[in-house]
Structure formats: structure tokens, C-alpha cells
Write a protein that holds these residues in place. Structure first.
Motif, PDB file in Angstrom:
ATOM      1  N   PRO A  36       0.819  -1.210   0.000  1.00 26.16           N
ATOM      2  CA  PRO A  36       0.000   0.000   0.000  1.00 26.16           C
ATOM      3  C   PRO A  36       0.853   1.260   0.000  1.00 26.16           C
ATOM      4  N   GLY A  37       0.313   2.297  -0.602  1.00 28.13           N
ATOM      5  CA  GLY A  37       1.000   3.572  -0.702  1.00 28.13           C
ATOM      6  C   GLY A  37       0.460   4.330  -1.893  1.00 28.13           C
ATOM      7  N   GLY A  38       1.201   5.327  -2.351  1.00 31.42           N
ATOM      8  CA  GLY A  38       0.739   6.093  -3.494  1.00 31.42           C
ATOM      9  C   GLY A  38       1.668   7.229  -3.841  1.00 31.42           C
ATOM     10  N   LYS A  39       1.168   8.104  -4.705  1.00 33.28           N
ATOM     11  CA  LYS A  39       1.971   9.198  -5.241  1.00 33.28           C
ATOM     12  C   LYS A  39       2.373  10.200  -4.166  1.00 33.28           C
ATOM     13  N   ILE A  40       3.581  10.722  -4.327  1.00 35.05           N
ATOM     14  CA  ILE A  40       4.089  11.778  -3.455  1.00 35.05           C
ATOM     15  C   ILE A  40       3.577  13.100  -4.013  1.00 35.05           C
ATOM     16  N   GLU A  41       2.879  13.858  -3.183  1.00 40.75           N
ATOM     17  CA  GLU A  41       2.326  15.151  -3.597  1.00 40.75           C
ATOM     18  C   GLU A  41       3.406  16.232  -3.497  1.00 40.75           C
ATOM     19  N   PRO A  42       3.262  17.320  -4.289  1.00 41.54           N
ATOM     20  CA  PRO A  42       4.236  18.423  -4.193  1.00 41.54           C
ATOM     21  C   PRO A  42       4.345  18.928  -2.747  1.00 41.54           C
ATOM     22  N   ILE A  54      -1.324   5.728   3.672  1.00 47.04           N
ATOM     23  CA  ILE A  54      -1.775   4.617   4.516  1.00 47.04           C
ATOM     24  C   ILE A  54      -3.027   5.020   5.287  1.00 47.04           C
ATOM     25  N   ARG A  55      -3.066   6.259   5.778  1.00 46.07           N
ATOM     26  CA  ARG A  55      -4.290   6.742   6.442  1.00 46.07           C
ATOM     27  C   ARG A  55      -5.469   6.731   5.468  1.00 46.07           C
ATOM     28  N   GLU A  56      -5.243   7.186   4.219  1.00 44.01           N
ATOM     29  CA  GLU A  56      -6.317   7.261   3.230  1.00 44.01           C
ATOM     30  C   GLU A  56      -6.777   5.874   2.774  1.00 44.01           C
ATOM     31  N   GLU A  57      -5.852   4.958   2.582  1.00 45.02           N
ATOM     32  CA  GLU A  57      -6.180   3.643   2.028  1.00 45.02           C
ATOM     33  C   GLU A  57      -6.609   2.631   3.082  1.00 45.02           C
ATOM     34  N   PRO A  95      -6.198  -2.588   9.968  1.00 43.13           N
ATOM     35  CA  PRO A  95      -6.489  -1.892   8.719  1.00 43.13           C
ATOM     36  C   PRO A  95      -7.905  -2.146   8.206  1.00 43.13           C
ATOM     37  N   GLU A  96      -8.483  -1.091   7.622  1.00 43.52           N
ATOM     38  CA  GLU A  96      -9.737  -1.186   6.876  1.00 43.52           C
ATOM     39  C   GLU A  96      -9.341  -1.001   5.420  1.00 43.52           C
ATOM     40  N   PHE A  97      -9.840  -1.826   4.547  1.00 44.65           N
ATOM     41  CA  PHE A  97      -9.400  -1.767   3.162  1.00 44.65           C
ATOM     42  C   PHE A  97     -10.371  -0.920   2.353  1.00 44.65           C
ATOM     43  N   LEU A  98     -10.094   0.395   2.322  1.00 42.87           N
ATOM     44  CA  LEU A  98     -10.989   1.370   1.719  1.00 42.87           C
ATOM     45  C   LEU A  98     -10.838   1.449   0.205  1.00 42.87           C
ATOM     46  N   GLU A  99      -9.652   1.101  -0.305  1.00 38.92           N
ATOM     47  CA  GLU A  99      -9.409   1.212  -1.742  1.00 38.92           C
ATOM     48  C   GLU A  99      -8.964  -0.099  -2.380  1.00 38.92           C
ATOM     49  N   HIS A 100      -8.754  -1.116  -1.571  1.00 39.80           N
ATOM     50  CA  HIS A 100      -8.263  -2.385  -2.109  1.00 39.80           C
ATOM     51  C   HIS A 100      -9.385  -3.412  -2.170  1.00 39.80           C
ATOM     52  N   GLU A 101      -9.291  -4.271  -3.156  1.00 40.50           N
ATOM     53  CA  GLU A 101     -10.271  -5.333  -3.365  1.00 40.50           C
ATOM     54  C   GLU A 101     -10.110  -6.435  -2.318  1.00 40.50           C
ATOM     55  N   SER A 102      -8.854  -6.687  -1.968  1.00 45.89           N
ATOM     56  CA  SER A 102      -8.550  -7.748  -1.015  1.00 45.89           C
ATOM     57  C   SER A 102      -7.194  -7.444  -0.386  1.00 45.89           C
ATOM     58  N   ALA A 103      -6.881  -8.164   0.668  1.00 50.47           N
ATOM     59  CA  ALA A 103      -5.575  -8.021   1.316  1.00 50.47           C
ATOM     60  C   ALA A 103      -5.312  -9.278   2.117  1.00 50.47           C
ATOM     61  N   ARG A 104      -4.040  -9.533   2.356  1.00 48.94           N
ATOM     62  CA  ARG A 104      -3.688 -10.667   3.210  1.00 48.94           C
ATOM     63  C   ARG A 104      -2.302 -10.466   3.798  1.00 48.94           C
ATOM     64  N   TRP A 105      -2.113 -11.055   4.960  1.00 54.29           N
ATOM     65  CA  TRP A 105      -0.809 -11.063   5.609  1.00 54.29           C
ATOM     66  C   TRP A 105      -0.061 -12.274   5.083  1.00 54.29           C
ATOM     67  N   VAL A 106       1.142 -12.072   4.553  1.00 57.31           N
ATOM     68  CA  VAL A 106       1.913 -13.177   3.990  1.00 57.31           C
ATOM     69  C   VAL A 106       3.224 -13.350   4.739  1.00 57.31           C
ATOM     70  N   GLY A 107       3.573 -14.607   4.966  1.00 56.11           N
ATOM     71  CA  GLY A 107       4.842 -14.938   5.596  1.00 56.11           C
ATOM     72  C   GLY A 107       5.929 -15.090   4.545  1.00 56.11           C
ATOM     73  N   GLN A 108       7.137 -15.314   4.992  1.00 58.73           N
ATOM     74  CA  GLN A 108       8.282 -15.420   4.081  1.00 58.73           C
ATOM     75  C   GLN A 108       8.073 -16.510   3.037  1.00 58.73           C
ATOM     76  N   ASP A 109       7.488 -17.632   3.431  1.00 61.96           N
ATOM     77  CA  ASP A 109       7.291 -18.740   2.494  1.00 61.96           C
ATOM     78  C   ASP A 109       6.095 -18.523   1.561  1.00 61.96           C
ATOM     79  N   GLU A 110       5.343 -17.447   1.759  1.00 60.63           N
ATOM     80  CA  GLU A 110       4.167 -17.156   0.926  1.00 60.63           C
ATOM     81  C   GLU A 110       4.359 -15.926   0.042  1.00 60.63           C
ATOM     82  N   LEU A 111       5.548 -15.334   0.069  1.00 58.98           N
ATOM     83  CA  LEU A 111       5.778 -14.069  -0.630  1.00 58.98           C
ATOM     84  C   LEU A 111       5.379 -14.115  -2.106  1.00 58.98           C
TER      85      LEU A 111
END
Length: 140
Positions: A36-42, A54-57, A95-111
Motif C-alpha cells: 500500500p502507498g501512493g503518489k508523493i504530492e508536491p 496509509i491513512r487514506e487507504e 487496517p480497513e481496506f478502503l481502496e483495495h479489493e482484497s488483502a492478506r498477511w503473507v509470511g516469508q514462504d508465501e511471498l
């Protein structure tokens, strides 16, 4: 024609030995997985942009945050320069997923179990070797 340059910031949010992967819910790269993240504003620093995005998304605030790497990637329509930070959430926040369709926590073996967007995939491939550093107590 000159390619457009896009500057962005992304958070590799870690918690309990896993990192957060988010699936885009909109735009031309819809359904691709990313950090998650996005464009850097001026006028913003990359860290400020990351915290704002992160606050917005996700409707949460980042606690600890440290710079990991900058990803440079050429998409067909633009060049992406993305500053990546390892971060933790403030205690007690989910987290609340305001802009994402889905999300998941992944471990090293699931990257590599999710379909990462091309710019994120190179970073993900290097994360395996950095796993111990990402979860090091000295950064938390």
C-alpha cells in the motif's frame, strides 16, 4: 515522446512475522497485488506521503517506519520511482481496506503466492534475503 515520471512511496507493513499485501481495486492495474502507498504530492517528503496514503487507504496510522529501498521500474506508459519503507501499525489498530479489493498477511514462504505488480515483484524477490532485517528488534 518522453515518458512521464511518477514518484511514489509504499509501506511494507509488518506484523507478527508477516507483511501486508494488498490487491488493487481500481485502475488499469486492478487486481494486481502491491504494497500500500501512493503518489508523493508536491511539498511532501516520501515519508509524509507514505503516512498520508496509509491513512487514506487503510484508515490506520504507522508507528515505527524506516527506509528500505527505492524501486525504479519502467512501465509502458511511465517510469515509477518508489521509495519503500518498512513500517508497523500503531498498537491496537486494524487496517480497513478502503481502496483495495482484497488483502492478506503473507509470511516469508508465501511471498510469491500472490500476483505482484511488476514494480513490487522485484522488491518482493529481494525481501526473502532481508527478512531477518525487516523483523529485527533494533528497528521496532
Amino acid at each position: 515522446m518522453e515518458r512521464k515520471n511518477v514518484r511514489a512511496a509504499a509501506a511494507i507493513i509488518q506484523h507478527d512475522g508477516k507483511i501486508l499485501a494488498c490487491q488493487r481495486g481500481y485502475g488499469p492495474m486492478k487486481d494486481g497485488w502491491e504494497f500500500p502507498g501512493g503518489k508523493i504530492e508536491p511539498g511532501e517528503t516520501p515519508e509524509q506521503a507514505c503516512r498520508r496514503e496509509i491513512r487514506e487507504e487503510l484508515a490506520v496510522d504507522l508507528s515505527t517506519m524506516w527506509y528500505l529501498d527505492t524501486v525504479e521500474y519502467d512501465y509502458p506508459d511511465f517510469h515509477l520511482s518508489m521509495d519503500c519503507f518498512v513500517a508497523t501499525l500503531k498498537p491496537g489498530q486494524e487496517p480497513e481496506f478502503l481502496e483495495h479489493e482484497s488483502a492478506r498477511w503473507v509470511g516469508q514462504d508465501e511471498l510469491l503466492d500472490v500476483g505482484w505488480l511488476p514494480a513490487d515483484k522485484g522488491l518482493v524477490e529481494s525481501l526473502g534475503g532481508l527478512w531477518d532485517q525487516i523483523f529485527s528488534a533494533e528497528h521496532l
